[in-house]
Design a protein around this motif. Sequence first.
Motif, PDB file in Angstrom:
ATOM      1  N   TYR A 186       0.854  -0.956   0.042  1.00  0.00           N
ATOM      2  CA  TYR A 186      -0.046   0.056  -0.005  1.00  0.00           C
ATOM      3  C   TYR A 186       0.840   1.212  -0.091  1.00  0.00           C
ATOM      4  O   TYR A 186       1.704   1.458   0.754  1.00  0.00           O
ATOM      5  CB  TYR A 186      -0.968   0.101   1.300  1.00  0.00           C
ATOM      6  CG  TYR A 186      -1.984  -1.191   1.144  1.00  0.00           C
ATOM      7  CD1 TYR A 186      -3.099  -1.129   0.253  1.00  0.00           C
ATOM      8  CD2 TYR A 186      -1.887  -2.268   1.956  1.00  0.00           C
ATOM      9  CE1 TYR A 186      -4.009  -2.015   0.237  1.00  0.00           C
ATOM     10  CE2 TYR A 186      -2.664  -3.249   1.898  1.00  0.00           C
ATOM     11  CZ  TYR A 186      -3.839  -3.411   0.950  1.00  0.00           C
ATOM     12  OH  TYR A 186      -4.764  -4.261   0.764  1.00  0.00           O
ATOM     13  N   SER A 188       0.577   5.408  -0.288  1.00  0.00           N
ATOM     14  CA  SER A 188      -0.498   6.374  -0.094  1.00  0.00           C
ATOM     15  C   SER A 188      -0.795   7.184  -1.401  1.00  0.00           C
ATOM     16  O   SER A 188      -0.006   7.761  -2.245  1.00  0.00           O
ATOM     17  CB  SER A 188       0.035   7.562   0.753  1.00  0.00           C
ATOM     18  OG  SER A 188      -1.238   8.430   1.128  1.00  0.00           O
ATOM     19  N   LYS A 199      -5.251  -1.250   5.222  1.00  0.00           N
ATOM     20  CA  LYS A 199      -3.979  -0.583   4.574  1.00  0.00           C
ATOM     21  C   LYS A 199      -2.747  -0.711   5.449  1.00  0.00           C
ATOM     22  O   LYS A 199      -2.184   0.230   5.802  1.00  0.00           O
ATOM     23  CB  LYS A 199      -4.255   0.867   4.137  1.00  0.00           C
ATOM     24  CG  LYS A 199      -5.449   1.158   3.476  1.00  0.00           C
ATOM     25  CD  LYS A 199      -5.540   0.692   2.082  1.00  0.00           C
ATOM     26  CE  LYS A 199      -6.747   1.095   1.276  1.00  0.00           C
ATOM     27  NZ  LYS A 199      -8.131   1.037   2.088  1.00  0.00           N
ATOM     28  N   LEU A 202       1.458   0.971   5.199  1.00  0.00           N
ATOM     29  CA  LEU A 202       1.258   2.062   4.338  1.00  0.00           C
ATOM     30  C   LEU A 202       2.599   3.139   4.162  1.00  0.00           C
ATOM     31  O   LEU A 202       2.966   3.386   5.328  1.00  0.00           O
ATOM     32  CB  LEU A 202      -0.006   3.132   4.553  1.00  0.00           C
ATOM     33  CG  LEU A 202      -0.135   4.179   3.779  1.00  0.00           C
ATOM     34  CD1 LEU A 202      -0.788   3.580   2.241  1.00  0.00           C
ATOM     35  CD2 LEU A 202      -1.136   5.067   4.192  1.00  0.00           C
TER      36      LEU A 202
END
Length: 259
Positions: A186, A188, A199, A202
């Motif tokens: 993941y 952003s 998520k 991240l």
Amino acid sequence: MRRIVITGATGAIGAALAKHYAEAHAKGCRLELHGRRSDVLDEVADACRRLGAEVETSRVDLNDDDALFAWLESLCAPTPPDLVIVNAGMNIDIGTDNQGEAWEDASRLLAINLRVPMAMGNFLGKHMRAAGRGQLVFMSSLAAYHGLPVTPSYSASKAGVKAYGEALRGWLAPYGVGVSVIMPGYVSSQMCHDMPGPKPFLWQPERAARRIATGVARNRARVSFPFPLDFGCWWLAVLPAAISQRLLKWLDYAEGSKS
């Protein structure tokens, strides 16, 4: 002067990669940036110019074969680029009520996420092979290890990109052409945050760009990150499918509700 082509340069990872290479190579870099959103593409291009890179932009329709191949032909005259990062893509999901993906959306996703990378790899691979140099980079995902129930078409497209990139690496390596497959977790971005499910781990786009660029510079076959999520997703691929699917449900990836 090093010539670098990046598609999807208006996305979070693509823009971060463009700026990374512009800064890393300063006046020794010529960037060819492609994106669909004109305003964002111009902003990214201007930022890269301020960092010292020469920049050209393109908004060619990647799904139009004639337009795509004409653009690629121009990029290969007189010689192919040093590095091409095939990054353009999209995502869809099964919806908040689990109703499933609209086929029209799934078709568009498969076209840009899988068919376009294959078309570019086919065309550029032949030109780079003839030149005996160059490097192709394909953007896959950790979702390629085992399909996520909330994003079936996206998972399938990224699994296809992974397999295609790995196959091209084997074909092109004897001719001095590098191929790397990128498998992020993941990162952003609007697309990431629109996806259903948790998520974990991240990363910010700038951190992802640095990791990708380091792996590409070493001609790594696979650049996957972050490690905890990469390790877990790898296990999803090797465990019996029934166990993997139970784990995904337990981790809340089998529901359409957005987290």
